[in-house]
Design an enzyme around this catalytic site. Sequence first.
Site, mmCIF file in Angstrom:
data_model
loop_
_atom_site.group_PDB
_atom_site.id
_atom_site.type_symbol
_atom_site.label_atom_id
_atom_site.label_comp_id
_atom_site.label_asym_id
_atom_site.label_seq_id
_atom_site.Cartn_x
_atom_site.Cartn_y
_atom_site.Cartn_z
ATOM 1 C CE LYS A 13 -2.247 -0.658 3.867
ATOM 2 N NZ LYS A 13 -1.643 -1.922 4.319
ATOM 3 N NE ARG A 88 -4.428 -0.758 9.205
ATOM 4 C CZ ARG A 88 -3.267 -0.269 8.761
ATOM 5 N NH1 ARG A 88 -3.128 1.013 8.527
ATOM 6 N NH2 ARG A 88 -2.254 -1.067 8.547
ATOM 7 N NE ARG A 128 7.956 -3.735 6.354
ATOM 8 C CZ ARG A 128 6.653 -3.495 6.236
ATOM 9 N NH1 ARG A 128 6.202 -2.824 5.206
ATOM 10 N NH2 ARG A 128 5.803 -3.936 7.135
ATOM 11 N NE ARG A 140 6.195 -0.854 10.368
ATOM 12 C CZ ARG A 140 5.109 -0.709 9.629
ATOM 13 N NH1 ARG A 140 5.176 -0.181 8.435
ATOM 14 N NH2 ARG A 140 3.931 -1.106 10.082
ATOM 15 N NE ARG A 151 1.631 -4.665 10.946
ATOM 16 C CZ ARG A 151 2.782 -4.529 10.282
ATOM 17 N NH1 ARG A 151 3.899 -5.059 10.761
ATOM 18 N NH2 ARG A 151 2.813 -3.851 9.173
HETATM 19 P P1 AMP Z 1 0.952 0.699 8.743
HETATM 20 O O1 AMP Z 1 2.124 1.636 8.723
HETATM 21 O O2 AMP Z 1 -0.161 1.139 7.848
HETATM 22 O O3 AMP Z 1 1.357 -0.722 8.523
HETATM 23 O O4 AMP Z 1 0.343 0.763 10.221
HETATM 24 C C1 AMP Z 1 1.106 0.376 11.342
HETATM 25 C C2 AMP Z 1 0.218 0.301 12.554
HETATM 26 O O5 AMP Z 1 -0.346 1.593 12.835
HETATM 27 C C3 AMP Z 1 -0.981 -0.618 12.440
HETATM 28 O O6 AMP Z 1 -0.666 -1.978 12.720
HETATM 29 C C4 AMP Z 1 -1.918 -0.030 13.507
HETATM 30 O O7 AMP Z 1 -1.497 -0.383 14.808
HETATM 31 C C5 AMP Z 1 -1.670 1.465 13.331
HETATM 32 N N1 AMP Z 1 -2.583 2.056 12.331
HETATM 33 C C6 AMP Z 1 -2.266 2.567 11.115
HETATM 34 N N2 AMP Z 1 -3.353 3.024 10.501
HETATM 35 C C7 AMP Z 1 -4.404 2.782 11.338
HETATM 36 C C8 AMP Z 1 -5.791 2.996 11.257
HETATM 37 N N3 AMP Z 1 -6.361 3.546 10.181
HETATM 38 N N4 AMP Z 1 -6.545 2.624 12.324
HETATM 39 C C9 AMP Z 1 -6.004 2.074 13.424
HETATM 40 N N5 AMP Z 1 -4.694 1.830 13.557
HETATM 41 C C10 AMP Z 1 -3.890 2.176 12.524
#
Ligand code: AMP
Length: 223
Positions: A13, A88, A128, A140, A151
């Site tokens: 994404k 989400r 990664r 991360r 996740r």
């Molecule tokens: P990402 O960088 O998109 O993989 O997001 C990393 C983490 O951030 C996720 O596993 C969630 O814990 C949190 N996160 C990111 N976007 C959202 C969202 N829209 N709603 C809730 N938690 C989020």
Amino acid sequence: MIFVMFGAPASGKGTHSGKLSEALSIPCISTGDLLRAEEKKGSPLGKIAGSYMKEGILAPDWIVLSLVCARIAEQDCAAGFILDGFPRTVEQKEALDKMLTVMGDKKVTGVIQLDVSREELISRYQQRVNEDIAAGKTPRQDDNQQAFERRLEQYAQWTAPVLDAYRAHGVEIHPVNGNGQKHETAASVKKAAEKLGADFTTAMGRLRGQGSLVSKDPGIHLL
Ligand code: AMP
């Protein structure tokens, strides 16, 4: 144009919404990045969100929504934007619809759904981690087996239903096979965006003015 880039963790994404944002000259808003920035600042919102993120659990809607609401009201979002990792949950989708309505009767233009197999998702997150370590960076905090599995579970439980909610509201959804090479997926994402009405010719004109026609990633040429 308001696009939602939809997909599971490690589906690409971030990569593909970034490329699309460059090609269309509209901002890409990643809620993961907004939350990590907040955490880095050490704000109370960031501290709360961080305690969920490190476990691989979704941050509370009220935190994510307050950050998104402030970000999409900024001037650079007036001509459109791409959402990466948001909404989400169905509640987030409904709140986004309300935000867009009050911001001048706007609507989500469409959803680009990256379809990637579970095996490929796991292999990409492991890659990664290996790349981060090889580059001397700390991976991360949510890129470990336990958090990553969680996740994926959170995605199945809370995020997959968002697609059904968009479908039920008649929003166009374009699935893209994201299992192949980056450049193949990028080409399919571009086609999906065109079907949703994205005008790359105008964007190309804008980019020419800025002297940047080709993505910074040498493997990906969007225009
Ligand atoms: P990402 O960088 O998109 O993989 O997001 C990393 C983490 O951030 C996720 O596993 C969630 O814990 C949190 N996160 C990111 N976007 C959202 C969202 N829209 N709603 C809730 N938690 C989020």
